[in-house]
Design an enzyme around this catalytic site. Structure first.
Site, PDB file in Angstrom:
ATOM      1  CB  THR A 259      -0.794  -0.053   1.310  1.00  0.00           C
ATOM      2  OG1 THR A 259       0.043   0.335   2.411  1.00  0.00           O
ATOM      3  CG2 THR A 259      -1.528  -1.227   1.315  1.00  0.00           C
ATOM      4  CG  ASP A 260       1.573   5.805  -0.996  1.00  0.00           C
ATOM      5  OD1 ASP A 260       1.386   6.552  -1.935  1.00  0.00           O
ATOM      6  OD2 ASP A 260       2.250   5.864  -0.103  1.00  0.00           O
ATOM      7  CD1 TRP A 261       1.751   7.522   5.909  1.00  0.00           C
ATOM      8  CD2 TRP A 261       3.781   6.741   5.729  1.00  0.00           C
ATOM      9  NE1 TRP A 261       2.150   7.717   7.009  1.00  0.00           N
ATOM     10  CE2 TRP A 261       3.617   7.302   6.904  1.00  0.00           C
ATOM     11  CE3 TRP A 261       5.215   6.137   5.191  1.00  0.00           C
ATOM     12  CZ2 TRP A 261       4.587   7.218   7.776  1.00  0.00           C
ATOM     13  CZ3 TRP A 261       6.337   6.342   6.260  1.00  0.00           C
ATOM     14  CH2 TRP A 261       5.759   6.735   7.726  1.00  0.00           C
ATOM     15  CB  CYS A 262      -1.471   5.250   6.689  1.00  0.00           C
ATOM     16  SG  CYS A 262      -0.507   5.218   7.899  1.00  0.00           S
TER      17      CYS A 262
END
Ligand code: GLC
Length: 727
Positions: A259-262
């Site tokens: 995923t991207d950050w969070c």
């Protein structure tokens, strides 16, 4: 050992290891953390709760964490150390948008190879690059990280970067796993406002936004990263059609998806997930393997398996993808392998970065051949907030490059040309956003005493990149006023713009005698600019994205559809409309009364110190079978007085399709260097299959019919020829 044998050998090892793992240890492999608290993270690593770390680059810390993972955790599974190595690690190259302007994929590959070699020295084995979002909106700050607006250019550059990072053998100490991001459509954020929703229908998704990612997958890109945006209400991180139907099932991607950050738990904010457990389930069931930093996987998926919301097989597949990558990187055999740190800022790296900068700087205006500076120029004023800005010259997404190594234009001019010309330096503005014009008088006074003014304006790097979109893409602060004041002296004025996006330079283009656009050129931007100013280097770069006249024209790009009412060159503009005329008396076509019909600079545009003539465009045949090849040639002559490199561009238009087709699509490009008077034939051999597109009913096919082809110096001019594709 053949690739397939080694792959099956790895899969045997992966399955053997998987069979020993507890569910908690499996979830640990899917958990990527940013070590904000070293001791706390060390305990988690020892407990087998961490599969990857990012935002750690201290080699001692990395080695320490790796020793804990390999020697203290129960199964000794090595960590995967990731980092944003976007356009260089220590030696910083031009921002990717600038690298795209070179149209030199070999240079992009070399730059990535150098970045991988330098990052590996600190124990990094995974980079979150290439960023291959199609970007057609200069308001979007992340256009800086992209390769611009054209799918073909982005596809070629993205694949080159993958090859550069991964090399031919990812087990080598100097290889990094690459990461194609942000999957997908992030650059189409409504209003160019970062993280905003996108609305990209399947047909446009497949014709415009997906192709660079398919090229990256075909180039063997080891990982993909999901994008923050929702597309028509579905966040990419929870989009099974994207992550499984297309990426896995259609393309056969066997790599790992992070995923991207969070971005997993951000699906709660999106209103797409009820809570963290729901977010984790939506992400992993869509096809995500690793959770960047949110910890929703490790904290919730045991319950999800227990209550049947997530199958253990799904977890196992995700863990396999992570473990397989670690084997492919050789981490189990050599978890501590690095390259020598002496390679940081190696002279060869710096020289390559300098050449990359030279090839990324676009000559946009050059009235009266102001450039290159002639030998009559004995005294110059170097002025403006970007003349000596070692931090900002590096551009966005620079974590490890040190500004102390930056060579600024002021330094380079003094070092390289200080014996030829007297250099006066006046910042005039302390930084690009400053509105303090109190030093203008001093700069103007100095300007009156010199033979030429070299003004450096643009954007501090923080005005570009993630979360930094602009609603008005002009030069900030009092920079335009500074250029105007300097122009008023009547002295030859060269304006150089260091920025991370196509800016609206309509005013500056009028008041400057010469205009160079250098993007953020990286560590060695200074010498590159100096050598261009004095003619040691002849600029060759071309615009990788369209430059608007006014920001209201955005989105504006070359591959637009024609509409039913295309504008023509002589539309009646605002200032020319007679009083009290009838509503339809000035024409009814698609253009802006105040901005006209086209951009300030089109895609693929750039000047040279010499001139090139294109003639005798011809086809081997003007009737071609749908399984055949288009063979197009043109003669290009250097009609000027100095050697130069020209980027010849191949465009095609499908005149009639089952759906309306763009007026021009880039299908190829070629860089050629010609001596004065030299003529070279440039030939493109394009398989007709390259004309295939997703048409009505989203069928992917070449549709026989009439086409137009250009081989041209840019997307707005040049010779064309028609041909027909037959069944
Ligand atoms: C950021 C960016 C992404 C980057 C990641 C790790 O939010 O969107 O491009 O790779 O987080 O820093």
């Amino acid at each position: 050992m053949s690739a397939s044998a080694s792959t099956s050998n790895i899969d045997i090892k992966v399955d053997s290891l998987l069979g020993k793992m507890t569910l908690k240890e499996k979830l640990g492999q899917l958990n990527q953390l940013s070590p904000w608290n070293h001791d706390e993270i060390a305990k988690r690593v020892e407990a087998g709760e961490v599969g990857s770390l990012l935002n750690i680059s201290d080699p001692a810390q990395i080695i320490a964490m790796q020793h804990i993972a390999v020697e203290k955790s129960r199964l000794g599974i090595p960590l995967l150390i990731g980092r944003d190595v976007i356009h260089g690690y220590k030696t910083i190259f031009p921002i990717p948008l600038g690298q795209a302007a070179s149209f030199n994929s070999l240079m992009v590959e070399r730059g990535a190879r150098i970045a991988a070699t330098e990052a590996s020295a600190d124990g990094i084995k995974w980079t979150f690059a290439p960023m291959i979002d199609i970007a057609r909106d200069c308001r979007w700050g992340r256009i800086a990280e992209s390769f611009g607006e054209e799918p073909h250019l982005t596809s070629v550059m993205g694949a080159a970067m993958v090859r550069g990072f991964q090399d031919t053998d990812m087990t080598r100490p100097s290889s990094l796993a690459a990461c194609a991001k942000h999957f997908v459509g992030y650059g189409a954020a409504e209003g160019g406002r970062d993280y905003n929703s996108t609305y990209i229908p399947e047909r446009r998704m497949r014709n415009v936004y997906l192709p660079p990612f398919q090229s990256a997958a075909d180039a063997g890109c080891a990982t993909f990263m999901t994008s923050f945006n929702d597309n028509d209400g579905i966040p990419s991180t929870g989009n099974r059609h994207l992550l499984t139907d297309i990426l896995r099932n259609e393309w056969g991607f066997k790599g790992m998806v992070v995923t991207d950050w969070c971005s997993a738990t951000e699906m709660i904010a999106h209103g797409f997930a009820k809570n963290r457990k729901d977010a984790a389930e939506k992400a992993i069931n869509a096809g995500v393997d690793m959770d960047m930093v949110s910890e929703c996987f490790i904290n919730n998926l045991e319950k999800s398996v227990a209550d049947g919301s997530v199958d253990m097989a799904t977890i196992d597949n995700a863990v396999r993808n992570v473990l397989r990558l670690k084997y492919q990187l050789g981490l189990f055999d050599n978890p501590y392998a690095t390259t020598p740190r002496s390679l940081h800022y190696d002279p060869v790296h710096l020289a390559t970065a300098r050449q990359a900068a030279e090839e990324s700087i676009i000559l946009l205006e050059n009235r009266n051949n102001t450039l290159p500076l002639s030998s009559d120029v004995r005294k110059i004023l170097v002025v403006g907030p970007m003349a000596n800005a070692p931090h900002d010259q590096l551009g966005t997404w620079v974590f490890d490059g040190e500004k102390e190594h930056t060579v600024t234009p002021l330094q380079a001019l003094r070092d390289l040309y200080g014996d030829k010309v007297q250099i006066i330096f006046e910042p005039a503005l302390p930084y690009t956003r400053s509105t303090d014009a109190s030093a203008f008088a001093r700069a103007v006074k100095a300007a009156k005493r010199v033979d030429a003014i070299i003004a450096f304006v643009g954007e501090e790097s923080i005005l570009t990149g993630e979360a930094h979109s602009l609603a008005d893409c002009k030069l900030q602060g009092a920079q335009t006023e500074l250029i105007t004041a300097l122009a008023a002296t009547g002295k030859p004025l060269v304006t150089i713009v260091m920025a991370g996006r196509p800016l609206v330079l309509t005013q500056e283009a009028l008041t400057s005698d010469a205009l160079l656009f250098s993007f953020h050129p990286g560590t060695m931007g200074g010498p590159a600019i100096a050598d261009i100013l004095f003619g040691k280097v002849n600029p060759s770069a071309k615009t990788p994205a369209t430059f608007p006249r006014m920001v209201g024209q955005v989105p504006i790009y070359c591959a637009q559809n024609n509409t039913g009412r295309p504008a023509n060159a002589n539309e009646i503009l605002l200032k020319d409309i007679p009083l009290e005329v009838g509503q339809t008396s000035t024409g009814c076509r698609s253009f802006y009364l105040d901005a006209g019909t086209g951009p300030l600079y089109p895609f693929g545009y750039g000047l040279s110190y010499t001139n090139f003539r294109y003639d005798n465009l011809r086809l081997a045949s003007d009737t071609i079978a749908s399984d055949g090849n288009i063979l197009a040639s043109v003669n290009i002559t250097n009609t000027g007085t100095c050697p130069g490199t020209e980027i010849a561009q191949l465009y095609v238009r499908d005149k009639v399709g089952s759906t309306a087709r763009p007026v021009k699509e880039l299908k190829g490009f070629d860089r050629i260097t010609l001596q004065p008077g030299q003529t070279q034939t440039v030939t493109f051999s394009l398989p007709v299959s390259a004309l295939a597109f997703y048409g009505l009913n989203n069928t992917y096919a070449v549709e026989p019919g009439d086409f137009r082809l250009w081989i041209a110096p840019n997307s707005a001019s040049g010779p064309f020829i028609d041909f027909t594709v037959v069944e």
